[in-house]
Design a protein around this motif. Structure first.
Motif, PDB file in Angstrom:
ATOM      1  N   PHE A 144      13.503   7.683   5.474  1.00 10.40           N
ATOM      2  CA  PHE A 144      14.518   6.723   5.141  1.00 10.40           C
ATOM      3  C   PHE A 144      15.179   6.526   6.540  1.00 10.40           C
ATOM      4  O   PHE A 144      15.714   5.575   7.073  1.00 10.40           O
ATOM      5  N   ARG A 145      15.302   7.715   7.357  1.00  9.51           N
ATOM      6  CA  ARG A 145      15.953   7.803   8.724  1.00  9.51           C
ATOM      7  C   ARG A 145      14.984   7.164   9.814  1.00  9.51           C
ATOM      8  O   ARG A 145      15.629   6.805  10.784  1.00  9.51           O
ATOM      9  N   GLN A 146      13.770   6.828   9.498  1.00 10.52           N
ATOM     10  CA  GLN A 146      13.000   6.488  10.654  1.00 10.52           C
ATOM     11  C   GLN A 146      12.876   4.890  10.567  1.00 10.52           C
ATOM     12  O   GLN A 146      12.937   4.406   9.531  1.00 10.52           O
ATOM     13  N   ASN A 147      12.577   4.491  11.739  1.00  6.46           N
ATOM     14  CA  ASN A 147      12.718   2.984  11.822  1.00  6.46           C
ATOM     15  C   ASN A 147      11.127   2.483  12.215  1.00  6.46           C
ATOM     16  O   ASN A 147      10.544   2.883  13.334  1.00  6.46           O
ATOM     17  N   ARG A 148      10.346   2.078  11.062  1.00  2.00           N
ATOM     18  CA  ARG A 148       8.995   1.957  11.210  1.00  2.00           C
ATOM     19  C   ARG A 148       8.731   0.631  10.550  1.00  2.00           C
ATOM     20  O   ARG A 148       9.106   0.000   9.787  1.00  2.00           O
ATOM     21  N   ASN A 149       7.403   0.274  10.747  1.00  2.00           N
ATOM     22  CA  ASN A 149       7.069  -0.724  10.410  1.00  2.00           C
ATOM     23  C   ASN A 149       6.655  -1.083   8.890  1.00  2.00           C
ATOM     24  O   ASN A 149       6.095  -0.181   8.384  1.00  2.00           O
ATOM     25  N   ASN A 150       7.119  -2.175   8.115  1.00  2.00           N
ATOM     26  CA  ASN A 150       7.058  -2.247   6.685  1.00  2.00           C
ATOM     27  C   ASN A 150       5.612  -3.110   6.639  1.00  2.00           C
ATOM     28  O   ASN A 150       5.492  -3.621   5.344  1.00  2.00           O
ATOM     29  N   ASP A 151       5.127  -3.846   7.423  1.00  2.00           N
ATOM     30  CA  ASP A 151       4.017  -4.767   7.332  1.00  2.00           C
ATOM     31  C   ASP A 151       2.819  -3.739   6.652  1.00  2.00           C
ATOM     32  O   ASP A 151       2.420  -2.808   7.031  1.00  2.00           O
ATOM     33  N   VAL A 152       1.833  -4.454   5.779  1.00  2.00           N
ATOM     34  CA  VAL A 152       0.752  -4.151   5.197  1.00  2.00           C
ATOM     35  C   VAL A 152      -0.281  -3.966   6.215  1.00  2.00           C
ATOM     36  O   VAL A 152      -0.629  -4.914   6.967  1.00  2.00           O
ATOM     37  N   PRO A 153      -0.768  -2.606   6.119  1.00  2.00           N
ATOM     38  CA  PRO A 153      -2.030  -2.561   7.285  1.00  2.00           C
ATOM     39  C   PRO A 153      -3.091  -3.285   6.898  1.00  2.00           C
ATOM     40  O   PRO A 153      -3.357  -3.657   5.959  1.00  2.00           O
ATOM     41  N   THR A 154      -4.045  -3.873   7.870  1.00  2.00           N
ATOM     42  CA  THR A 154      -5.072  -4.705   7.731  1.00  2.00           C
ATOM     43  C   THR A 154      -6.076  -3.783   6.874  1.00  2.00           C
ATOM     44  O   THR A 154      -6.377  -2.799   6.953  1.00  2.00           O
ATOM     45  N   TRP A 155      -6.575  -4.664   5.927  1.00  2.00           N
ATOM     46  CA  TRP A 155      -7.763  -4.060   5.084  1.00  2.00           C
ATOM     47  C   TRP A 155      -9.141  -4.348   5.654  1.00  2.00           C
ATOM     48  O   TRP A 155      -9.539  -5.393   5.978  1.00  2.00           O
ATOM     49  N   THR A 156      -9.908  -3.375   6.236  1.00  2.00           N
ATOM     50  CA  THR A 156     -10.963  -3.325   7.097  1.00  2.00           C
ATOM     51  C   THR A 156     -12.245  -3.385   6.066  1.00  2.00           C
ATOM     52  O   THR A 156     -12.525  -2.909   5.156  1.00  2.00           O
ATOM     53  N   LYS A 157     -13.380  -3.537   6.991  1.00  2.00           N
ATOM     54  CA  LYS A 157     -14.640  -3.492   6.171  1.00  2.00           C
ATOM     55  C   LYS A 157     -14.659  -1.817   5.724  1.00  2.00           C
ATOM     56  O   LYS A 157     -15.536  -1.751   4.870  1.00  2.00           O
ATOM     57  N   ARG A 158     -14.473  -1.243   6.599  1.00  2.00           N
ATOM     58  CA  ARG A 158     -14.530   0.580   6.236  1.00  2.00           C
ATOM     59  C   ARG A 158     -13.892   0.791   4.961  1.00  2.00           C
ATOM     60  O   ARG A 158     -14.161   1.457   4.248  1.00  2.00           O
ATOM     61  N   ASN A 159     -12.692   0.123   4.797  1.00  2.00           N
ATOM     62  CA  ASN A 159     -11.725   0.343   3.559  1.00  2.00           C
ATOM     63  C   ASN A 159     -12.784  -0.202   2.249  1.00  2.00           C
ATOM     64  O   ASN A 159     -12.642   0.426   1.436  1.00  2.00           O
ATOM     65  N   ARG A 160     -13.282  -1.390   2.668  1.00  2.00           N
ATOM     66  CA  ARG A 160     -14.064  -2.036   1.510  1.00  2.00           C
ATOM     67  C   ARG A 160     -15.477  -1.114   1.314  1.00  2.00           C
ATOM     68  O   ARG A 160     -15.862  -1.183   0.171  1.00  2.00           O
ATOM     69  N   ALA A 161     -15.809  -0.664   2.288  1.00  2.00           N
ATOM     70  CA  ALA A 161     -17.149   0.251   2.066  1.00  2.00           C
ATOM     71  C   ALA A 161     -16.812   1.399   1.269  1.00  2.00           C
ATOM     72  O   ALA A 161     -17.806   1.781   0.423  1.00  2.00           O
ATOM     73  N   TRP A 162     -15.821   2.098   1.877  1.00  2.00           N
ATOM     74  CA  TRP A 162     -15.347   3.152   0.735  1.00  2.00           C
ATOM     75  C   TRP A 162     -15.079   2.932  -0.719  1.00  2.00           C
ATOM     76  O   TRP A 162     -15.474   3.623  -1.529  1.00  2.00           O
ATOM     77  N   LEU A 163     -14.245   1.757  -0.665  1.00  2.00           N
ATOM     78  CA  LEU A 163     -13.963   1.429  -2.257  1.00  2.00           C
ATOM     79  C   LEU A 163     -15.456   0.958  -3.002  1.00  2.00           C
ATOM     80  O   LEU A 163     -15.569   1.163  -4.360  1.00  2.00           O
ATOM     81  N   SER A 164     -16.172   0.382  -2.321  1.00  2.00           N
ATOM     82  CA  SER A 164     -17.613   0.151  -2.973  1.00  2.00           C
ATOM     83  C   SER A 164     -18.292   1.161  -3.161  1.00  2.00           C
ATOM     84  O   SER A 164     -18.927   1.394  -4.324  1.00  2.00           O
ATOM     85  N   VAL A 165     -18.222   2.227  -2.509  1.00  2.00           N
ATOM     86  CA  VAL A 165     -18.972   3.482  -3.018  1.00  2.00           C
ATOM     87  C   VAL A 165     -18.384   4.056  -4.293  1.00  2.00           C
ATOM     88  O   VAL A 165     -19.049   4.614  -5.147  1.00  2.00           O
ATOM     89  N   LEU A 166     -16.942   4.107  -4.158  1.00  2.00           N
ATOM     90  CA  LEU A 166     -16.267   4.660  -5.389  1.00  2.00           C
ATOM     91  C   LEU A 166     -16.626   4.131  -6.750  1.00  2.00           C
ATOM     92  O   LEU A 166     -16.789   4.362  -7.886  1.00  2.00           O
ATOM     93  N   VAL A 167     -16.603   2.610  -6.578  1.00  2.00           N
ATOM     94  CA  VAL A 167     -16.978   1.846  -7.785  1.00  2.00           C
ATOM     95  C   VAL A 167     -18.478   1.954  -8.073  1.00  2.00           C
ATOM     96  O   VAL A 167     -18.845   1.931  -9.289  1.00  2.00           O
ATOM     97  N   ALA A 168     -19.301   2.250  -6.978  1.00  2.00           N
ATOM     98  CA  ALA A 168     -20.607   2.441  -7.337  1.00  2.00           C
ATOM     99  C   ALA A 168     -21.048   3.763  -8.275  1.00  2.00           C
ATOM    100  O   ALA A 168     -21.866   3.869  -8.799  1.00  2.00           O
ATOM    101  N   LEU A 169     -20.161   4.511  -7.969  1.00  2.00           N
ATOM    102  CA  LEU A 169     -20.217   5.714  -8.994  1.00  2.00           C
ATOM    103  C   LEU A 169     -19.988   5.584 -10.364  1.00  2.00           C
ATOM    104  O   LEU A 169     -20.405   6.486 -11.106  1.00  2.00           O
ATOM    105  N   VAL A 170     -19.192   4.397 -11.003  1.00  2.00           N
ATOM    106  CA  VAL A 170     -19.059   4.466 -12.257  1.00  2.00           C
ATOM    107  C   VAL A 170     -20.142   4.460 -13.072  1.00  2.00           C
ATOM    108  O   VAL A 170     -20.260   4.980 -14.147  1.00  2.00           O
ATOM    109  N   PRO A 171     -21.256   3.743 -12.904  1.00  2.00           N
ATOM    110  CA  PRO A 171     -22.533   3.786 -13.814  1.00  2.00           C
ATOM    111  C   PRO A 171     -23.108   5.190 -13.857  1.00  2.00           C
ATOM    112  O   PRO A 171     -23.554   5.601 -14.930  1.00  2.00           O
ATOM    113  N   VAL A 172     -22.905   5.877 -12.782  1.00  2.00           N
ATOM    114  CA  VAL A 172     -23.506   7.171 -12.602  1.00  2.00           C
ATOM    115  C   VAL A 172     -22.764   8.102 -13.690  1.00  2.00           C
ATOM    116  O   VAL A 172     -23.175   8.970 -14.184  1.00  2.00           O
ATOM    117  N   GLN A 173     -21.402   7.941 -13.499  1.00  2.00           N
ATOM    118  CA  GLN A 173     -20.476   8.529 -14.482  1.00  2.00           C
ATOM    119  C   GLN A 173     -20.620   8.359 -15.689  1.00  2.00           C
ATOM    120  O   GLN A 173     -20.715   9.261 -16.560  1.00  2.00           O
TER     121      GLN A 173
END
Length: 213
Positions: A144-173
């Protein structure tokens, strides 16, 4: 001083979010196993219990959704309501555990029948979780004492790749948990996979730099 446009979670926040992932496994495992194991799986979470996706299944499911939102907000740099949710969750754990231990000091255990886990938390639990609560609130006050950016960071292809891997595990589970009996090797593998899936969820959410072509 202008806010930092390249916000990343600091080391302490990363530790707190990883610990939060561990604590919220109490919701994720019943959610996954209740859906995939079916009525053969009996679960209990914070006073709620049932088999499979019985009438009380809404509780672990809601807890899982709450946890996903909490982790998303934390890894993506949100301030409000993340700070209050994080502090509230760890305060609830510390205070709730202390009250339970006082009422039944001999009966508070963390159990996992599939992997043979049975940990007595009556002695170390309140102190341990109380320490995490204090550490969480210390980080919140500092943030609360820090002055930092409140903007949402960019959602990149690497984020999508990681999320795709986690979702792909669901059928295996589903295959492992649905086809295996309780305490079978398949069931154990399904549980371990579900735990790993939840604990690396932050890898999909954390801000990442886009790869250069």
């Amino acid at each position: 001083m202008s806010p930092d446009p390249t916000w990343r979670p600091d080391r302490l926040l990363k530790i707190l979010l990883i610990w939060t992932s561990f604590t919220t496994l109490i919701f994720w495992l019943p959610t996954v196993r209740g859906a995939f194991d079916g009525d053969s799986y009996e679960w209990g979470v914070l006073g709620f219990s049932g088999r499979g996706i019985s009438i009380s299944y809404w509780f672990p499911l809601t807890g899982s959704l709450f946890s996903i939102v909490l982790l998303w907000l934390g890894w993506r740099g949100a301030r409000f309501p993340f700070n209050m949710l994080l502090g509230g969750w760890h305060s609830f754990l510390a205070v709730g555990l202390t009250m339970v231990v006082q009422q039944d000091p001999d009966g508070f255990h963390l159990k996992g029948d599939t992997v043979g886990m049975d940990i007595d938390l009556a002695l170390v639990g309140p102190v341990f979780f109380g320490g995490w609560m204090l550490l969480t609130w210390w980080w919140i006050v500092r943030d609360f004492r820090q002055n930092r950016n409140n903007d949402v960071p960019t959602w990149t292809k690497r984020n999508r790749a990681w999320l795709s891997v986690l979702v792909a595990l669901v059928p295996v589970q589903f295959i492992l948990l649905h086809s295996g009996t309780i305490e079978s090797l398949r069931d154990q593998l399904g549980v371990l996979l579900s735990v790993a899936q939840w604990l690396i969820l932050g890898a999909a959410f954390v801000p990442r730099e886009a790869r250069q072509a």
